[in-house]
Design a protein around this motif. Structure first.
Motif, PDB file in Angstrom:
ATOM      1  N   ASP A  15       0.854  -1.180   0.000  1.00 51.96           N
ATOM      2  CA  ASP A  15       0.000   0.000   0.000  1.00 51.96           C
ATOM      3  C   ASP A  15       0.892   1.233   0.000  1.00 51.96           C
ATOM      4  O   ASP A  15       1.902   1.284   0.723  1.00 51.96           O
ATOM      5  CB  ASP A  15      -0.881  -0.030   1.254  1.00 51.96           C
TER       6      ASP A  15
ATOM      7  N   ARG B 235       0.489   3.847   1.427  1.00 51.81           N
ATOM      8  CA  ARG B 235       0.507   4.464   2.754  1.00 51.81           C
ATOM      9  C   ARG B 235       1.363   3.704   3.755  1.00 51.81           C
ATOM     10  O   ARG B 235       1.569   4.173   4.890  1.00 51.81           O
ATOM     11  CB  ARG B 235      -0.935   4.578   3.276  1.00 51.81           C
ATOM     12  N   ALA B 236       1.865   2.552   3.357  1.00 52.32           N
ATOM     13  CA  ALA B 236       2.730   1.740   4.235  1.00 52.32           C
ATOM     14  C   ALA B 236       3.613   0.885   3.330  1.00 52.32           C
ATOM     15  O   ALA B 236       3.396  -0.317   3.182  1.00 52.32           O
ATOM     16  CB  ALA B 236       1.900   0.874   5.177  1.00 52.32           C
TER      17      ALA B 236
ATOM     18  N   LEU C 262      -6.485   8.605  -4.105  1.00 53.10           N
ATOM     19  CA  LEU C 262      -6.557   8.591  -2.648  1.00 53.10           C
ATOM     20  C   LEU C 262      -7.425   9.725  -2.134  1.00 53.10           C
ATOM     21  O   LEU C 262      -7.570  10.770  -2.781  1.00 53.10           O
ATOM     22  CB  LEU C 262      -5.151   8.724  -2.051  1.00 53.10           C
TER      23      LEU C 262
ATOM     24  N   ASP D 100      -5.022  10.736   3.092  1.00 51.16           N
ATOM     25  CA  ASP D 100      -4.100   9.659   2.716  1.00 51.16           C
ATOM     26  C   ASP D 100      -2.972  10.148   1.816  1.00 51.16           C
ATOM     27  O   ASP D 100      -1.921   9.506   1.726  1.00 51.16           O
ATOM     28  CB  ASP D 100      -4.855   8.533   2.003  1.00 51.16           C
TER      29      ASP D 100
ATOM     30  N   VAL E  34       0.061  10.987   3.899  1.00 50.73           N
ATOM     31  CA  VAL E  34       0.695   9.756   4.384  1.00 50.73           C
ATOM     32  C   VAL E  34       1.532   9.121   3.274  1.00 50.73           C
ATOM     33  O   VAL E  34       2.672   8.712   3.490  1.00 50.73           O
ATOM     34  CB  VAL E  34      -0.368   8.761   4.896  1.00 50.73           C
ATOM     35  N   ALA E  35       0.974   9.053   2.072  1.00 56.12           N
ATOM     36  CA  ALA E  35       1.698   8.444   0.949  1.00 56.12           C
ATOM     37  C   ALA E  35       2.946   9.236   0.595  1.00 56.12           C
ATOM     38  O   ALA E  35       3.998   8.648   0.285  1.00 56.12           O
ATOM     39  CB  ALA E  35       0.776   8.336  -0.259  1.00 56.12           C
TER      40      ALA E  35
ATOM     41  N   ARG F 148       4.760  11.127   2.643  1.00 53.22           N
ATOM     42  CA  ARG F 148       5.754  10.908   3.693  1.00 53.22           C
ATOM     43  C   ARG F 148       6.405   9.537   3.556  1.00 53.22           C
ATOM     44  O   ARG F 148       7.618   9.388   3.770  1.00 53.22           O
ATOM     45  CB  ARG F 148       5.123  11.075   5.076  1.00 53.22           C
ATOM     46  N   GLU F 149       5.618   8.527   3.193  1.00 51.09           N
ATOM     47  CA  GLU F 149       6.169   7.197   2.981  1.00 51.09           C
ATOM     48  C   GLU F 149       7.153   7.197   1.811  1.00 51.09           C
ATOM     49  O   GLU F 149       8.221   6.580   1.877  1.00 51.09           O
ATOM     50  CB  GLU F 149       5.040   6.194   2.708  1.00 51.09           C
TER      51      GLU F 149
END
Length: 227
Positions: free
Chosen positions: A132, A134-135, A155, A159, A162-163, A165-166
């Motif tokens: 994902d 996001r992770a 997204l 989200d 989050v994406a 930053r990942e």
């Protein structure tokens, strides 16, 4: 089978979607895979033809999406690349042809299975990982460039941060983002947001430890470089 390709199928099915004959992403994707699988007597041969034709059209400039992939490839830095949200992996295959060490990540195992077969057929050493945005299933600072090409419009707002930053966590040097600028989100593609330059600027102001470059070229681009 000689003419089956991503560009031809998307162009044809988008007309059906605009006319109301296809409703939403699920119907569009089912129709897409059905067209590919029925383009010849053997499904595996159909998909191999799809990949061969699609990559050739993208590299040759005949596909509508060619300018986006060309620009994305021009922005890569270093030797190792992660494509997040790779779908069929058509960009990943081109990057591997260019000599990059490529990892392709997607949430859909079926798409990754097709990409594995295509990479093997074309003799290209691509690593696929289910995950994902996001992770991401990769270690911190594990690749030089991370790409999110026409992914973030899929997204919801929270989200996206989050994406991003990942992607910055995994990238040693650069994150390349491309999004479409649409009058309204394309439901048959699963788009959830209508995006503009203002969104790209807002996303970049929430990020620390990097510099941001924003420009327009067949949609919007956000390039994030670690300081």
């Amino acid at each position: 089978m000689a003419t089956v390709s991503d560009d031809r199928i998307v162009t044809a099915l988008a007309r059906f979607a605009s006319a109301g004959a296809l409703a939403g992403q699920t119907e569009f994707e089912r129709a897409f895979t059905a067209v590919v699988a029925s383009s010849g007597p053997r499904e595996d041969a159909c998909w191999r033809a799809f990949y061969r034709n699609s990559v050739a059209e993208l590299r040759g400039g005949q596909a509508a999406f060619s300018p986006v992939h060309r620009r994305a490839r021009s922005l890569l830095v270093g030797r190792s690349i992660l494509e997040v949200g790779c779908c069929f992996g058509l960009l990943a295959l081109q990057c591997a042809q260019d000599g990059y060490a490529v990892t392709a990540c997607d949430i859909c195992p079926g798409a990754l299975h097709l990409l594995d077969d295509a990479a093997n057929t074309l003799g290209l050493p691509i690593i696929t990982r289910r995950g994902d945005a996001r992770a991401l299933p990769l270690a911190t600072d594990s690749v030089d460039t991370v790409t999110l090409i026409h992914l973030l419009e899929h997204l919801d707002g929270p989200d996206v941060a989050v994406a991003l930053r990942e992607a910055l966590r995994v990238a040693r040097r650069r994150v390349v983002v491309a999004v479409p600028f649409e009058e309204r989100p394309s439901a048959h593609f699963g788009h959830r947001q209508q995006l503009t330059d203002d969104d790209l600027r807002a996303w970049s102001t929430d990020l620390t430890g990097c510099t941001a470059t924003i420009f327009t070229d067949h949609g919007g681009w956000l390039v994030l470089d670690h300081r």
